[in-house]
Write an enzyme that holds these catalytic residues in place. Structure first.
Site, mmCIF file in Angstrom:
data_model
loop_
_atom_site.group_PDB
_atom_site.id
_atom_site.type_symbol
_atom_site.label_atom_id
_atom_site.label_comp_id
_atom_site.label_asym_id
_atom_site.label_seq_id
_atom_site.Cartn_x
_atom_site.Cartn_y
_atom_site.Cartn_z
ATOM 1 N N ARG A 25 0.825 -1.221 0.000
ATOM 2 C CA ARG A 25 0.000 0.000 0.000
ATOM 3 C C ARG A 25 0.854 1.263 0.000
ATOM 4 N NH1 ARG A 25 -1.371 0.873 6.205
ATOM 5 N NH2 ARG A 25 -0.016 -0.742 7.034
ATOM 6 N N GLU A 73 -19.014 3.963 2.080
ATOM 7 C CA GLU A 73 -18.359 3.430 0.884
ATOM 8 C C GLU A 73 -19.289 3.363 -0.318
ATOM 9 O OE1 GLU A 73 -18.556 1.891 3.835
ATOM 10 O OE2 GLU A 73 -16.520 2.063 4.643
ATOM 11 N N PHE A 98 -14.542 -3.308 2.385
ATOM 12 C CA PHE A 98 -15.648 -2.332 2.330
ATOM 13 C C PHE A 98 -15.778 -1.688 0.951
ATOM 14 C CE2 PHE A 98 -13.627 -2.032 6.667
ATOM 15 C CZ PHE A 98 -14.383 -3.066 7.177
ATOM 16 N N ASP A 132 -6.712 -8.306 13.073
ATOM 17 C CA ASP A 132 -8.080 -7.788 12.944
ATOM 18 C C ASP A 132 -9.108 -8.900 12.704
ATOM 19 O OD1 ASP A 132 -7.556 -5.178 13.452
ATOM 20 O OD2 ASP A 132 -7.555 -4.523 11.356
ATOM 21 N N ARG A 182 -1.706 -4.941 3.797
ATOM 22 C CA ARG A 182 -1.372 -4.141 4.971
ATOM 23 C C ARG A 182 0.054 -4.362 5.442
ATOM 24 N NH1 ARG A 182 -1.108 -4.981 10.523
ATOM 25 N NH2 ARG A 182 -1.663 -3.138 11.738
#
Lengths: 337, 295
Positions: A25, A73, A98, A132, A182
């Site tokens: 990213r 979104e 999302f 997460d 990530r």
């Protein structure tokens, strides 16, 4: 070392201790600013995850071209379509779960059916999101996006390729989706590594004098795992090629068919559900053109869970040893035919 | 507010009647589609295409045009009819509605028919696109207006309120929304299906200026749009109170006519076989409903 010299990969590609690492990213963040410096029509929209999706540098440099959408979104997809109707080039970012997960129908209707020049950036894709847990681990996004007409789909292998993809899609018209991750992963390509939309790149080639026994088609950071697996197989005397499939759609079908013909056995590798992803796309091409045995490395119809990224990659069967195993298996299947 | 002259009113009322006639005929030819909404919105569409919008039917992509975004795409028969009568394409083409090879898709598609700003149908998706256009025009400092027409049932959609919130935050005064407040949706009356009221207060609390208008009175419709242009620093919502099926007294207010075409509607007033002829004949004897024809 049989890394394809034409791919101009880093020298220490197999040296896990010392190879530089960064999240893919980050490449998006750098590529966006680079593209925006050249094109004032580029605008950025984010749904309350500006720094985490790496849109922050752009937003600070060009505040008048950035719209904070809040956690909305679906609206973000529609608003982006409207901006594109006025001639803007919107990049929209959130976690892949999302966007394009939650807002799939808006992406289909307002962006793809309208054929609007909107770039979707899905960050935090894959189980390697880690602690997460499953709710935030998008492992369906490639399938969701590649099934929509007009949409192009990319999964960069590392940060540098992420930057190249971001810059390249800013120069073409039409809807694009790029999946980013990530966690820090090896930076194994270089600025000189060739990248072209719609082209597959040979990253690993069997040693001279050998023949290709199996070809591995991989995308995203797991392409590095495929290379680690190849060096193990190579030591066993097996001829392996690794093809970087960053451009999932449009796919380099000519290269896929040619490579499969030569090897006669295929392994696909992706941090995604086996169903509907890169492997499925490859299987669609090969079953229609040149059927060969295929083994699929990916998540097998399960949700993710919490854990450290490497634990999860191992748990779901996408570590180098799993790719080695899949290669051995598919070579055996080839010999049984 | 400027007073529309009698000649203008008469012109608009006659256009609206032509448009209603075309709606009934094209829906009959199609054999499917929505009747209630298109007839109810005929006056608003007439006002827009023949008085309010800055547009050029001969040059649909004219950069200085106002943008009309139809969010509730299922009422497209009225947009198609208004566009045809305004000169975007031949009126005869209306008879191809919903047929194979037609540019008049069951729900509008911008890549097929010049003059359609956005493809729509899935409810709730027009307003976000209109908001995006309004933001883009503001970034470019272009003065054009964005008009977004919505259904009232569509206000059930969560995405509408995401867009309403953003438009309020950004004070998009170049955006005018209009809700066709006809109180019906497919399953029944809006207040039974999912209560919308107090609709005005909802939008006001999100930072919009709200104007109520009689959706069958051209003077009132014009006043509302003029006021919308005058409002500064806020997006504007016009709540156009309309009668579904307006123009054919026997089907007015009847939610069962929301999603069926003439020839396939409820038979308690006219037999299916007679519905088209009856509707067309009644349109001509509106008995005060369309003033200029009555005079």
């Amino acid at each position: 070392m049989p890394a394809n010299p034409k791919a101009k990969l880093v020298e220490n590609i197999l040296d896990l201790k010392n190879i530089a690492q960064a999240p893919t990213r980050n490449g998006f963040g750098e590529g966006l600013v680079m593209a925006a410096d050249e094109d004032q029509n580029i605008v950025g929209l984010c749904a309350d995850l500006t720094d985490s999706t790496k849109m922050g540098d752009f937003a600070r440099k060009y505040p008048g071209r950035f719209v904070e959408m809040g956690i909305a979104e679906q609206n973000m997809a529609g608003v982006a379509s409207g901006l594109a109707a006025i001639g803007k080039v919107p990049f929209i970012t959130s976690y892949a779960m999302f966007s394009p997960g939650r807002n799939w129908e808006q992406v289909r209707t307002t962006i793809c059916y309208n054929d609007r020049n909107v770039k979707l950036i899905g960050s935090h894709a894959g189980v390697s999101v880690g602690p997460d847990g499953a709710t935030h681990q998008a492992i369906e996004d490639i399938a969701l996006m590649r099934v929509i007409p007009n949409m192009r789909v990319f999964a960069p292998a590392d940060m540098i390729e992420g930057k190249k993809v971001t810059y390249a899609i800013s120069k073409i018209s039409g809807p694009c989706y790029v999946r980013f991750t990530r966690e820090k992963t090896p930076i194994f390509t270089t600025e000189e590594t060739p990248f072209e939309i719609g082209k597959a790149q040979v990253f690993w080639h069997e040693a001279e004098g050998k023949k290709s026994d199996v070809v591995i088609f991989a995308c995203g950071p797991l392409t590095h795992n495929a290379i680690l697996a190849s060096s193990v197989l190579e030591n066993e005397g097996i001829g392996v090629r690794v093809i970087n499939m960053v451009s999932i759609k449009p796919m380099d079908t000519g290269a896929v068919i040619a490579q499969a013909k030569e090897a006669g056995a295929v392994v696909t590798v992706e941090e995604h559900q086996i169903s509907g992803g890169l492997g499925s796309a490859i299987a669609e091409v090969l079953s229609a053109n040149h059927p060969v045995p295929i083994e699929f490395v990916g998540v097998n119809d399960r949700f993710g869970e919490s854990g450290e990224p490497n634990e999860l990659i191992g748990h779901f069967g996408m570590a180098p040893e799993h790719i080695v195993e899949a290669a051995r298996k598919v070579i055996n299947r080839k010999q049984e035919i | 507010m400027s007073q529309l002259h009698d000649d203008k009113l008469k012109f608009l009322e006659e256009k609206a009647n032509d448009i209603r006639r075309s709606i009934i005929r094209s829906l009959q030819a199609a054999g499917s589609g929505h009747t209630g909404g298109p007839l109810g919105m005929a006056d608003v569409f007439t006002a827009l295409y023949f008085h309010i919008l800055k547009h050029d039917p001969a040059n649909p992509d004219w950069e200085q045009r106002d943008r009309l975004v139809l969010s509730n795409g299922h009422i497209c028969p009225v947009q198609y009819a208004a566009m045809a009568h305004a000169g975007y394409f031949p009126v005869e083409e209306l008879q191809t509605l919903r047929k194979y090879g037609s540019r008049l898709q069951g729900h509008p598609h911008r890549n097929m028919l010049p003059g359609i700003e956005v493809s729509s149908g899935p409810l709730g998706t027009g307003l976000p696109q209109a908001v995006g256009m309004a933001i883009g025009l503001k970034m470019n400092k272009q003065p054009n207006q964005i008009y977004c027409l919505m259904g009232d049932g569509e206000q059930d959609c969560g995405i509408i309120w995401e867009a309403v919130m953003l438009a309020g935050k950004l004070k998009l005064d170049n955006l005018t929304g209009l809700i066709d407040r006809n109180n019906i949706q497919i399953d029944g009356m809006t207040e039974d299906i999912m209560p919308l009221e107090p609709l005005r207060e909802k939008y006001e609390s999100f930072g919009w200026h709200v104007i109520d208008a009689n959706g069958h009175d051209f003077q009132d419709i014009n006043n509302a749009f003029e006021m919308a242009r005058a409002i500064y620093e806020k997006p504007v919502l016009i709540i156009a109170h309309t009668i579904p099926g307006k123009g054919v007294p026997e089907i007015e207010f009847d939610y069962r006519w929301h999603g069926v075409p003439p020839g396939a509607g409820p038979e308690d007033k006219f037999a299916k076989a007679d519905q088209v002829a009856e509707m067309l004949s009644r349109l001509r004897t509106l008995d005060g409903k369309i003033r200029s024809e009555h005079q």
